[in-house]
Design an enzyme around this catalytic site. Structure first.
Site, PDB file in Angstrom:
ATOM      1  N   ARG A  44       0.862  -1.185   0.000  1.00  0.00           N
ATOM      2  CA  ARG A  44       0.000   0.000   0.000  1.00  0.00           C
ATOM      3  C   ARG A  44       0.898   1.234   0.000  1.00  0.00           C
ATOM      4  O   ARG A  44       1.665   1.438   0.947  1.00  0.00           O
ATOM      5  CB  ARG A  44      -0.945  -0.019   1.213  1.00  0.00           C
ATOM      6  CG  ARG A  44      -1.910  -1.213   1.174  1.00  0.00           C
ATOM      7  CD  ARG A  44      -3.069  -1.057   2.124  1.00  0.00           C
ATOM      8  NE  ARG A  44      -3.968  -0.022   1.708  1.00  0.00           N
ATOM      9  CZ  ARG A  44      -4.904   0.493   2.492  1.00  0.00           C
ATOM     10  NH1 ARG A  44      -5.039   0.062   3.730  1.00  0.00           N
ATOM     11  NH2 ARG A  44      -5.710   1.431   2.041  1.00  0.00           N
TER      12      ARG A  44
ATOM     13  N   ASP B 237      -2.589   9.481   6.918  1.00  0.00           N
ATOM     14  CA  ASP B 237      -1.757   8.452   6.298  1.00  0.00           C
ATOM     15  C   ASP B 237      -0.402   9.001   5.901  1.00  0.00           C
ATOM     16  O   ASP B 237       0.584   8.274   5.865  1.00  0.00           O
ATOM     17  CB  ASP B 237      -2.498   7.847   5.105  1.00  0.00           C
ATOM     18  CG  ASP B 237      -3.621   6.974   5.624  1.00  0.00           C
ATOM     19  OD1 ASP B 237      -3.365   5.813   5.914  1.00  0.00           O
ATOM     20  OD2 ASP B 237      -4.735   7.493   5.825  1.00  0.00           O
TER      21      ASP B 237
HETATM   22  C1  RUB Z   1      -7.183   4.282   6.915  1.00  0.00           C
HETATM   23  C2  RUB Z   1      -7.356   5.710   6.966  1.00  0.00           C
HETATM   24  C3  RUB Z   1      -7.360   6.271   8.273  1.00  0.00           C
HETATM   25  C4  RUB Z   1      -5.931   6.639   8.404  1.00  0.00           C
HETATM   26  C5  RUB Z   1      -5.646   7.523   9.466  1.00  0.00           C
HETATM   27  O1  RUB Z   1      -7.152   3.874   5.588  1.00  0.00           O
HETATM   28  O2  RUB Z   1      -7.354   6.454   6.039  1.00  0.00           O
HETATM   29  O3  RUB Z   1      -8.179   7.398   8.361  1.00  0.00           O
HETATM   30  O4  RUB Z   1      -5.147   5.464   8.410  1.00  0.00           O
HETATM   31  O5  RUB Z   1      -5.645   6.906  10.662  1.00  0.00           O
HETATM   32  P1  RUB Z   1      -7.314   2.339   5.302  1.00  0.00           P
HETATM   33  P2  RUB Z   1      -4.265   6.640  11.338  1.00  0.00           P
HETATM   34  O6  RUB Z   1      -8.516   1.862   6.015  1.00  0.00           O
HETATM   35  O7  RUB Z   1      -7.455   2.321   3.800  1.00  0.00           O
HETATM   36  O8  RUB Z   1      -6.047   1.694   5.775  1.00  0.00           O
HETATM   37  O9  RUB Z   1      -3.500   7.916  11.266  1.00  0.00           O
HETATM   38  O10 RUB Z   1      -4.626   6.286  12.725  1.00  0.00           O
HETATM   39  O11 RUB Z   1      -3.663   5.536  10.584  1.00  0.00           O
END
Ligand code: RUB
Length: 356
Positions: free
Chosen positions: A98, A244
């Site tokens: 990813r 992210d």
């Molecule tokens: C997860 C997503 C979350 C982020 C942020 O994407 O976008 O909002 O990861 O959270 P996916 P954090 O479900 O596609 O992995 O900063 O806690 O990761």
């Protein structure tokens, strides 16, 4: 017991909600696709299966997939009895899974740095020591950023969050956004959380609501398109989302839909925060438009849990993330404090400031 087993034991005794851990010679993962309907644990014996689990969202969230870099390389070392070629191959496979969340590739590079020049038993020991350091540090960041973020939350606040940025997306306390929310709740602030369902994977409806219920935090589920109306009616006081990747100018890549909430928040003067850690800031990436946004299989939009929800042959698009410009962000919550604009200058301070 090995150091990593001790760490997992300690994490479990603290009551953390762990997304992934090591047991025997295998990894164990909470299956996030099945939540909340069933709480299942999958066993992963090979790095290729871990890569598949990341791609198909069995484990997800930037913090959790970041720690997969540590667990995965350690798994490769243990299983190959310390062959450095196997560890390098594991790094290659995991990095391809990813692209948007930066923690995964950063963690893998950190692990490779610790492995460099060693082989056999010393390679395993070096990777274990580094994994313990990374996992302990990530958890510590959650507690710290939770404290800093909770200070921004006022008694009675109604907070919108998007997607799932919680314990299972991180290291087990509350990830990023939910560390802020959980800490504010633990500090006695009477808060209410609005969680948007997050089409098409419904991380908000399935996993954020699951964790908020577990933590005893009052909450209400919204569909993604409701936030504008709710803000226009004065029903939301703050937005707190995870991240992210944060570019060095403060632009934010987060789950698709985040930008739409930010636009509504700007229109209605609702402060919009992202909770993150210094590890998620990508100083090699000047602006949000330089971040590679992952496009996922359009069938994830045309169906849900393998049930088709649109006519056969319907075309769909699935950019999995979007970019919120830094000008729309009221503050970036980190383990070193809340960073304010101008982000280009102030984020640089993260490189030098000690964790507070
Ligand atoms: C997860 C997503 C979350 C982020 C942020 O994407 O976008 O909002 O990861 O959270 P996916 P954090 O479900 O596609 O992995 O900063 O806690 O990761």
């Amino acid at each position: 017991m090995s150091q990593l087993q001790d760490l997992v034991q300690d994490f479990k005794e603290r009551g953390l909600l762990l997304p992934i851990w090591f047991e025997g010679r295998s990894l164990k993962l909470i299956d996030q696709i099945k939540l909340p309907l069933s709480e299942e644990v999958c066993r992963v014996d090979r790095v290729s299966d871990l890569a598949m689990a990341i791609k198909n969202m069995t484990i997800r969230g930037s913090g959790a997939i970041g720690t997969c870099g540590a667990w995965g390389l350690y798994l490769a070392a243990v299983q190959s009895e310390g062959k450095k070629e196997d560890v390098q191959e594991a790094a290659r496979q995991l990095k391809q899974t990813r692209p948007t969340a930066v923690n995964l590739s950063k963690t893998i590079d950190e692990m490779l740095g610790a492995a460099s020049g060693s082989d056999g038993v010393s390679l395993i020991v070096n990777l274990e020591n580094k994994a313990v350091e990374i996992l302990s540090r990530q958890l510590e960041f959650e507690y710290r950023l939770g404290e800093h973020g909770a200070a921004l939350i006022e008694d009675g606040d109604r907070i919108l969050t998007h997607c799932h940025s919680g314990a299972l997306a991180g290291s087990g306390y509350g990830g990023r956004a939910l560390s802020v929310i959980r800490k504010a709740h633990e500090n006695g602030k009477r808060i209410h959380v609005f969680t948007s369902e997050t089409r098409p994977y419904l991380q908000g409806a399935r996993i954020t609501a699951y964790e908020l219920k577990k933590f005893g935090i009052p909450h209400t589920l919204l569909t993604d398109g409701m936030s504008g109306y709710c803000m226009s009616q004065g029903m939301i006081d703050k937005v707190v989302v995870g991240s992210d990747r944060v570019a060095s100018n403060g632009d934010l890549a987060n789950k698709v839909g985040t930008y739409m909430h930010a636009l509504a928040a700007r229109e209605h003067d609702v402060p919009f925060y992202t909770a993150t850690s210094s590890h998620t800031v990508d100083f090699d990436c000047p602006r949000g438009q330089d971040i590679e946004v992952e496009y996922r299989d359009s069938r994830e939009v045309t169906s849900f849990l393998s049930i088709r929800t649109s006519p056969k042959g319907t075309k769909a698009l699935y950019p999995s993330f979007d970019i919120t410009p830094h000008s729309m962000i009221s503050g970036i919550i980190t383990e070193k404090g809340v960073i304010q604009a101008p982000y280009s200058t102030n984020l640089q301070k993260l490189n030098h400031a000690p964790v507070s």
